[in-house]
Design a protein around this motif. Structure first.
Motif, PDB file in Angstrom:
ATOM      1  N   ASP A  39      43.651  39.919  38.660  1.00 38.45           N
ATOM      2  CA  ASP A  39      44.355  39.437  37.474  1.00 38.45           C
ATOM      3  C   ASP A  39      43.581  39.793  36.205  1.00 38.45           C
ATOM      4  OD1 ASP A  39      46.290  38.037  35.973  1.00 38.45           O
ATOM      5  OD2 ASP A  39      45.224  36.138  36.193  1.00 38.45           O
ATOM      6  N   GLY A  40      43.232  41.077  36.073  1.00 41.27           N
ATOM      7  CA  GLY A  40      42.539  41.533  34.873  1.00 41.27           C
ATOM      8  C   GLY A  40      41.090  41.099  34.795  1.00 41.27           C
ATOM      9  N   SER A  41      40.422  41.020  35.938  1.00 36.45           N
ATOM     10  CA  SER A  41      39.011  40.601  35.940  1.00 36.45           C
ATOM     11  C   SER A  41      38.180  41.479  35.017  1.00 36.45           C
ATOM     12  CB  SER A  41      38.432  40.685  37.360  1.00 36.45           C
ATOM     13  OG  SER A  41      39.018  39.726  38.193  1.00 36.45           O
ATOM     14  N   THR A  42      37.208  40.849  34.349  1.00 36.85           N
ATOM     15  CA  THR A  42      36.310  41.585  33.453  1.00 36.85           C
ATOM     16  C   THR A  42      34.901  41.680  34.031  1.00 36.85           C
ATOM     17  OG1 THR A  42      35.844  39.556  32.205  1.00 36.85           O
ATOM     18  CG2 THR A  42      37.625  40.975  31.392  1.00 36.85           C
ATOM     19  N   ASP A  43      34.669  41.067  35.186  1.00 34.92           N
ATOM     20  CA  ASP A  43      33.385  41.230  35.870  1.00 34.92           C
ATOM     21  C   ASP A  43      33.579  42.283  36.961  1.00 34.92           C
ATOM     22  OD1 ASP A  43      34.788  39.932  37.883  1.00 34.92           O
ATOM     23  OD2 ASP A  43      33.475  38.186  37.973  1.00 34.92           O
ATOM     24  N   ASN A  44      32.721  42.346  37.956  1.00 37.34           N
ATOM     25  CA  ASN A  44      32.851  43.379  38.988  1.00 37.34           C
ATOM     26  C   ASN A  44      33.578  42.871  40.249  1.00 37.34           C
ATOM     27  OD1 ASN A  44      30.630  41.784  39.711  1.00 37.34           O
ATOM     28  ND2 ASN A  44      29.623  43.476  40.779  1.00 37.34           N
ATOM     29  N   SER A  45      34.465  41.900  40.093  1.00 36.82           N
ATOM     30  CA  SER A  45      35.254  41.393  41.223  1.00 36.82           C
ATOM     31  C   SER A  45      36.033  42.506  41.912  1.00 36.82           C
ATOM     32  CB  SER A  45      36.246  40.323  40.757  1.00 36.82           C
ATOM     33  OG  SER A  45      35.597  39.198  40.242  1.00 36.82           O
ATOM     34  N   LEU A  46      36.659  43.364  41.129  1.00 36.10           N
ATOM     35  CA  LEU A  46      37.478  44.439  41.682  1.00 36.10           C
ATOM     36  C   LEU A  46      36.639  45.363  42.554  1.00 36.10           C
ATOM     37  CD1 LEU A  46      40.223  45.886  41.790  1.00 36.10           C
ATOM     38  CD2 LEU A  46      39.571  47.087  39.696  1.00 36.10           C
ATOM     39  N   GLU A  47      35.467  45.740  42.084  1.00 39.65           N
ATOM     40  CA  GLU A  47      34.599  46.642  42.848  1.00 39.65           C
ATOM     41  C   GLU A  47      34.128  45.996  44.151  1.00 39.65           C
ATOM     42  OE1 GLU A  47      34.778  47.880  38.682  1.00 39.65           O
ATOM     43  OE2 GLU A  47      34.250  45.971  39.580  1.00 39.65           O
ATOM     44  N   ILE A  48      33.902  44.714  44.121  1.00 32.66           N
ATOM     45  CA  ILE A  48      33.474  44.007  45.341  1.00 32.66           C
ATOM     46  C   ILE A  48      34.586  44.050  46.389  1.00 32.66           C
ATOM     47  CG2 ILE A  48      32.880  41.731  46.277  1.00 32.66           C
ATOM     48  CD1 ILE A  48      31.359  41.265  43.581  1.00 32.66           C
ATOM     49  N   VAL A  49      35.818  43.797  45.970  1.00 32.04           N
ATOM     50  CA  VAL A  49      36.942  43.853  46.921  1.00 32.04           C
ATOM     51  C   VAL A  49      37.107  45.276  47.445  1.00 32.04           C
ATOM     52  CG1 VAL A  49      39.423  43.535  47.220  1.00 32.04           C
ATOM     53  CG2 VAL A  49      38.108  41.888  45.874  1.00 32.04           C
ATOM     54  N   GLU A  50      37.029  46.257  46.575  1.00 32.39           N
ATOM     55  CA  GLU A  50      37.186  47.655  46.997  1.00 32.39           C
ATOM     56  C   GLU A  50      36.120  48.058  48.011  1.00 32.39           C
ATOM     57  OE1 GLU A  50      39.275  49.629  43.055  1.00 32.39           O
ATOM     58  OE2 GLU A  50      37.087  49.488  43.115  1.00 32.39           O
ATOM     59  N   ALA A  51      34.951  47.452  47.958  1.00 27.59           N
ATOM     60  CA  ALA A  51      33.861  47.789  48.880  1.00 27.59           C
ATOM     61  C   ALA A  51      34.058  47.189  50.270  1.00 27.59           C
ATOM     62  CB  ALA A  51      32.520  47.326  48.296  1.00 27.59           C
ATOM     63  N   ILE A  52      34.930  46.215  50.403  1.00 27.56           N
ATOM     64  CA  ILE A  52      35.178  45.585  51.705  1.00 27.56           C
ATOM     65  C   ILE A  52      36.272  46.379  52.402  1.00 27.56           C
ATOM     66  CG2 ILE A  52      35.959  43.485  52.880  1.00 27.56           C
ATOM     67  CD1 ILE A  52      34.720  41.918  50.526  1.00 27.56           C
ATOM     68  N   LYS A  53      35.908  47.007  53.489  1.00 30.29           N
ATOM     69  CA  LYS A  53      36.831  47.904  54.189  1.00 30.29           C
ATOM     70  C   LYS A  53      37.572  47.138  55.281  1.00 30.29           C
ATOM     71  CE  LYS A  53      35.393  51.300  51.718  1.00 30.29           C
ATOM     72  NZ  LYS A  53      36.048  51.412  50.439  1.00 30.29           N
ATOM     73  N   SER A  54      38.859  46.984  55.093  1.00 32.03           N
ATOM     74  CA  SER A  54      39.715  46.353  56.086  1.00 32.03           C
ATOM     75  C   SER A  54      41.136  46.852  55.883  1.00 32.03           C
ATOM     76  CB  SER A  54      39.682  44.829  55.971  1.00 32.03           C
ATOM     77  OG  SER A  54      40.653  44.251  56.829  1.00 32.03           O
ATOM     78  N   GLU A  55      41.781  47.230  56.976  1.00 33.91           N
ATOM     79  CA  GLU A  55      43.177  47.667  56.904  1.00 33.91           C
ATOM     80  C   GLU A  55      44.098  46.521  56.504  1.00 33.91           C
ATOM     81  OE1 GLU A  55      44.227  49.491  60.600  1.00 33.91           O
ATOM     82  OE2 GLU A  55      42.741  51.084  60.369  1.00 33.91           O
TER      83      GLU A  55
END
Length: 177
Positions: A39-55
């Motif tokens: 929801d428009g995060s301005t910290d590195n939340s998005l990068e953390i989720v992208e680093a978790i690999k799961s189908e």
């Protein structure tokens, strides 16, 4: 067919989102997808989720509009028969979805259901919900006749402890932003 779509609104939860996702991915009930709505995060939340690999994880990004808009967007992207919500800084026990599935099997006519929950205060004090149905025992399940009377001390419905039939959630037109 997907049974549960787990919807996670995400806004600036970099400190917590990895643990939240680990708790979701550790579920004993395995027929589910995970929809994370950044929801428009301005910290590195998005990068953390992208680093978790799961189908299982489907990641979407929207402009910041608040948790209600992010949850509603996640439900629009869902393919499950039921929607389960968890916030980006909450945790589930491994049997949470299994418990919800058991409740659904016991009460198939129910349009929404919830489980008991605990709240952690200041990372030290863990309190169980304090509502009259809890007086019936930890393993009690059943319909509640008066939500408001039973929510005078603690709410029976905590966002991270409830699920809806997807059709019913859509009939309600989602959360009011």
């Amino acid at each position: 067919m997907i049974y549960f779509s787990v919807v996670i609104p995400l806004y600036n939860k970099a400190e917590n989102i990895a643990n939240t996702l680990r708790s979701v991915l550790a579920q004993t009930f395995t027929n589910y997808e995970v929809i994370v709505v950044n929801d428009g995060s301005t910290d590195n939340s998005l990068e953390i989720v992208e680093a978790i690999k799961s189908e299982r994880i489907k990641l979407f990004s929207i402009s910041n509009g608040g948790a209600a808009i992010a949850r509603n967007y996640g439900v629009q992207k869902a393919s499950g028969n039921y929607i389960a919500f968890i916030d980006g800084d909450d945790l589930w026990y491994p049997f949470h979805l299994e418990n919800l599935s058991n409740i659904i099997n016991e009460f198939p006519e129910a349009k929404w259901m919830g489980t008991a929950y605990e709240i952690l205060h200041n990372n030290r004090l863990k309190l169980k919900m304090d509502a009259p149905p809890m007086l019936l025992g930890e393993n009690w399940i059943g319909p509640v006749n008066d939500y408001f009377i039973n929510s005078l001390r603690d709410s029976l419905a905590w966002t991270s402890a409830i699920c809806f039939k997807t059709t019913f959630f859509n009939e309600l037109k989602g959360f009011n932003p």
